[in-house]
Design a protein around this motif. Structure first.
Motif, PDB file in Angstrom:
ATOM      1  N   PRO A  49       0.818  -1.213   0.000  1.00  0.00           N
ATOM      2  CA  PRO A  49       0.000   0.000   0.000  1.00  0.00           C
ATOM      3  C   PRO A  49       0.852   1.264   0.000  1.00  0.00           C
ATOM      4  N   LYS A  50       0.379   2.282  -0.684  1.00  0.00           N
ATOM      5  CA  LYS A  50       1.063   3.568  -0.736  1.00  0.00           C
ATOM      6  C   LYS A  50       0.353   4.567   0.183  1.00  0.00           C
ATOM      7  N   ILE A  51       1.108   5.492   0.689  1.00  0.00           N
ATOM      8  CA  ILE A  51       0.539   6.534   1.541  1.00  0.00           C
ATOM      9  C   ILE A  51      -0.355   7.437   0.700  1.00  0.00           C
ATOM     10  N   GLN A  52      -1.530   7.779   1.257  1.00  0.00           N
ATOM     11  CA  GLN A  52      -2.508   8.601   0.547  1.00  0.00           C
ATOM     12  C   GLN A  52      -2.842   9.843   1.358  1.00  0.00           C
ATOM     13  N   ALA A  53      -3.462  10.802   0.690  1.00  0.00           N
ATOM     14  CA  ALA A  53      -3.964  11.988   1.385  1.00  0.00           C
ATOM     15  C   ALA A  53      -4.959  11.563   2.460  1.00  0.00           C
ATOM     16  N   GLN A  54      -4.909  12.241   3.591  1.00  0.00           N
ATOM     17  CA  GLN A  54      -5.763  11.997   4.757  1.00  0.00           C
ATOM     18  C   GLN A  54      -5.352  10.771   5.575  1.00  0.00           C
ATOM     19  N   ASP A  55      -4.271  10.112   5.196  1.00  0.00           N
ATOM     20  CA  ASP A  55      -3.739   9.064   6.064  1.00  0.00           C
ATOM     21  C   ASP A  55      -3.193   9.707   7.336  1.00  0.00           C
ATOM     22  N   ILE A  56      -3.294   8.984   8.436  1.00  0.00           N
ATOM     23  CA  ILE A  56      -2.753   9.462   9.709  1.00  0.00           C
ATOM     24  C   ILE A  56      -1.560   8.571  10.055  1.00  0.00           C
ATOM     25  N   THR A  96      -1.151  14.061   9.895  1.00  0.00           N
ATOM     26  CA  THR A  96      -2.136  13.784   8.847  1.00  0.00           C
ATOM     27  C   THR A  96      -1.588  14.244   7.507  1.00  0.00           C
ATOM     28  N   VAL A  97      -1.637  13.371   6.533  1.00  0.00           N
ATOM     29  CA  VAL A  97      -1.185  13.724   5.182  1.00  0.00           C
ATOM     30  C   VAL A  97      -2.229  14.654   4.568  1.00  0.00           C
ATOM     31  N   ASP A  98      -1.795  15.855   4.147  1.00  0.00           N
ATOM     32  CA  ASP A  98      -2.763  16.819   3.617  1.00  0.00           C
ATOM     33  C   ASP A  98      -3.147  16.465   2.180  1.00  0.00           C
ATOM     34  N   ASN A  99      -4.036  17.267   1.621  1.00  0.00           N
ATOM     35  CA  ASN A  99      -4.552  16.979   0.280  1.00  0.00           C
ATOM     36  C   ASN A  99      -3.491  17.063  -0.808  1.00  0.00           C
ATOM     37  N   ASN A 100      -2.377  17.721  -0.493  1.00  0.00           N
ATOM     38  CA  ASN A 100      -1.266  17.781  -1.446  1.00  0.00           C
ATOM     39  C   ASN A 100      -0.294  16.615  -1.284  1.00  0.00           C
ATOM     40  N   GLY A 101      -0.573  15.757  -0.285  1.00  0.00           N
ATOM     41  CA  GLY A 101       0.294  14.608  -0.055  1.00  0.00           C
ATOM     42  C   GLY A 101       1.469  14.891   0.852  1.00  0.00           C
ATOM     43  N   ASP A 102       1.409  16.007   1.606  1.00  0.00           N
ATOM     44  CA  ASP A 102       2.523  16.410   2.456  1.00  0.00           C
ATOM     45  C   ASP A 102       2.205  16.206   3.932  1.00  0.00           C
ATOM     46  N   ILE A 103       3.262  16.023   4.719  1.00  0.00           N
ATOM     47  CA  ILE A 103       3.172  16.125   6.172  1.00  0.00           C
ATOM     48  C   ILE A 103       4.151  17.204   6.613  1.00  0.00           C
ATOM     49  N   VAL A 113       5.002  12.788   0.997  1.00  0.00           N
ATOM     50  CA  VAL A 113       5.051  11.343   1.245  1.00  0.00           C
ATOM     51  C   VAL A 113       3.983  10.574   0.470  1.00  0.00           C
ATOM     52  N   ALA A 114       3.023  11.254  -0.119  1.00  0.00           N
ATOM     53  CA  ALA A 114       1.974  10.543  -0.864  1.00  0.00           C
ATOM     54  C   ALA A 114       2.589   9.764  -2.020  1.00  0.00           C
ATOM     55  N   GLY A 115       2.110   8.555  -2.214  1.00  0.00           N
ATOM     56  CA  GLY A 115       2.622   7.711  -3.271  1.00  0.00           C
ATOM     57  C   GLY A 115       3.805   6.861  -2.861  1.00  0.00           C
ATOM     58  N   LEU A 116       4.323   7.090  -1.648  1.00  0.00           N
ATOM     59  CA  LEU A 116       5.435   6.293  -1.135  1.00  0.00           C
ATOM     60  C   LEU A 116       4.902   5.147  -0.280  1.00  0.00           C
ATOM     61  N   GLU A 120       9.597   3.401   2.076  1.00  0.00           N
ATOM     62  CA  GLU A 120      10.160   4.500   1.285  1.00  0.00           C
ATOM     63  C   GLU A 120      10.068   5.823   2.042  1.00  0.00           C
ATOM     64  N   ALA A 121       8.958   6.036   2.753  1.00  0.00           N
ATOM     65  CA  ALA A 121       8.800   7.260   3.533  1.00  0.00           C
ATOM     66  C   ALA A 121       9.792   7.293   4.692  1.00  0.00           C
ATOM     67  N   ILE A 122      10.014   6.152   5.310  1.00  0.00           N
ATOM     68  CA  ILE A 122      10.999   6.080   6.399  1.00  0.00           C
ATOM     69  C   ILE A 122      12.376   6.498   5.898  1.00  0.00           C
ATOM     70  N   GLU A 123      12.777   5.979   4.755  1.00  0.00           N
ATOM     71  CA  GLU A 123      14.098   6.293   4.222  1.00  0.00           C
ATOM     72  C   GLU A 123      14.202   7.773   3.825  1.00  0.00           C
ATOM     73  N   LYS A 124      13.137   8.327   3.278  1.00  0.00           N
ATOM     74  CA  LYS A 124      13.163   9.734   2.866  1.00  0.00           C
ATOM     75  C   LYS A 124      13.315  10.648   4.083  1.00  0.00           C
ATOM     76  N   ILE A 125      12.547  10.365   5.130  1.00  0.00           N
ATOM     77  CA  ILE A 125      12.636  11.192   6.336  1.00  0.00           C
ATOM     78  C   ILE A 125      13.977  10.989   7.028  1.00  0.00           C
ATOM     79  N   ARG A 126      14.473   9.771   7.036  1.00  0.00           N
ATOM     80  CA  ARG A 126      15.772   9.502   7.672  1.00  0.00           C
ATOM     81  C   ARG A 126      16.892  10.303   7.004  1.00  0.00           C
ATOM     82  N   LEU A 127      16.862  10.365   5.676  1.00  0.00           N
ATOM     83  CA  LEU A 127      17.881  11.139   4.959  1.00  0.00           C
ATOM     84  C   LEU A 127      17.790  12.624   5.305  1.00  0.00           C
ATOM     85  N   GLU A 128      16.576  13.140   5.449  1.00  0.00           N
ATOM     86  CA  GLU A 128      16.396  14.545   5.834  1.00  0.00           C
ATOM     87  C   GLU A 128      16.951  14.807   7.233  1.00  0.00           C
ATOM     88  N   LEU A 129      16.812  13.810   8.108  1.00  0.00           N
ATOM     89  CA  LEU A 129      17.247  13.984   9.499  1.00  0.00           C
ATOM     90  C   LEU A 129      18.763  13.944   9.663  1.00  0.00           C
TER      91      LEU A 129
END
Length: 260
Positions: A49-56, A96-103, A113-116, A120-129
């Motif tokens: 499953p991919k992360i979607q808008a309005q996911d918590i 909460t993932v907003d309608n643009n797919g962002d947190i 993060v939408a579509g990840l 994949e989201a874990i790795e993206k945030i880890r690199l930012e950190l």
């Protein structure tokens, strides 16, 4: 007259017997995943499953130095040391993932993060950190991975799943399985893809369903099990069914008495 009444009684019994037979399902229509020549190749990685808008999402950041991650875990630094795992999860910050797919994360700001997938989201945030923390760790969980099971099942309803790796059979199991009146070869799955509702039919009596891209569920999937023809015909009788049964029973009793 006696012969006529006897014939009527016989016809009535035969009719009831035939109605009973017509309501019974064959093995072919009842048994799940019947043996055939299908090559099973249901690889979960294809349908994560991919992360979607309005996911918590619950997001926790870790590191060797707890003080270094305090700003990224707003509530973790006030948690008691003897808390249970359930309390710890409840206190972790959610996003909460907003309608643009962002947190929007502390310090890091907006991250798309939408579509990840979760990994994949874990790795993206880890690199930012890594700009702020040495060797950070990130854990993400879905807080609202929900599926609904409706129709001819024992316990219809919506269910929060403990993991995103959920199969159609597992969801049916949580709903108490299909009743004997459920149509197993035409199960409807409703899924939202890119904001659009899509509908898919699955035959639970065939092994090929295990290879379907819809065998593994996504968040907010709706499963509907339709009633079989016998159940639909029974529903047509409505409130008059009890009256019809009572009258039929009375007629059979009267005929039995008169033919003695």
């Amino acid at each position: 007259m006696k012969l006529f009444l006897t014939n009527c009684l016989s016809i009535g019994i035969i009719t009831i017997y035939l109605m009973f037979l017509s309501s019974c399902g064959s093995r072919r229509n009842m048994v799940y995943l019947q043996s055939d020549s299908t090559l099973i190749d249901s690889r979960y990685q294809q349908y994560i499953p991919k992360i979607q808008a309005q996911d918590i999402l619950t997001i926790a950041v870790t590191a060797a130095d707890p003080k270094a991650v305090a700003a990224f875990n707003p509530v973790s630094n006030v948690s008691p040391t003897n808390m249970t795992q359930q309390v710890d999860l409840a206190l972790r910050p959610t996003y909460t993932v907003d309608n643009n797919g962002d947190i929007t994360l502390p310090i890091l700001g907006k991250i798309h993060v939408a579509g990840l997938s979760r990994i994949e989201a874990i790795e993206k945030i880890r690199l930012e950190l890594t700009t702020y923390i040495k060797d950070p760790g990130v854990n993400i969980n879905f807080n609202n991975f929900r599926v609904s099971v409706l129709g001819e099942v024992a316990r219809p309803g919506s269910f929060i799943m403990p993991t995103e790796r959920v199969t159609l059979l597992e969801a049916l199991g949580m709903a108490g399985d299909m009743t004997i009146r459920g149509v197993r070869n035409n199960v409807l799955l409703i899924r939202e893809i890119d904001g659009q509702k899509t509908m898919h039919r699955l035959d639970m009596t065939k092994q090929e369903t295990l290879n379907s891209p819809y065998y593994y569920l996504a968040q907010n999937d709706v499963i509907y099990v339709e009633p079989n023809k016998a159940q639909i015909n029974n529903s047509k009788l409505g409130a008059n069914s009890n009256i019809i049964i009572s009258v039929a029973s009375l007629l059979i009793t009267v005929i039995s008495v008169l033919t003695r």
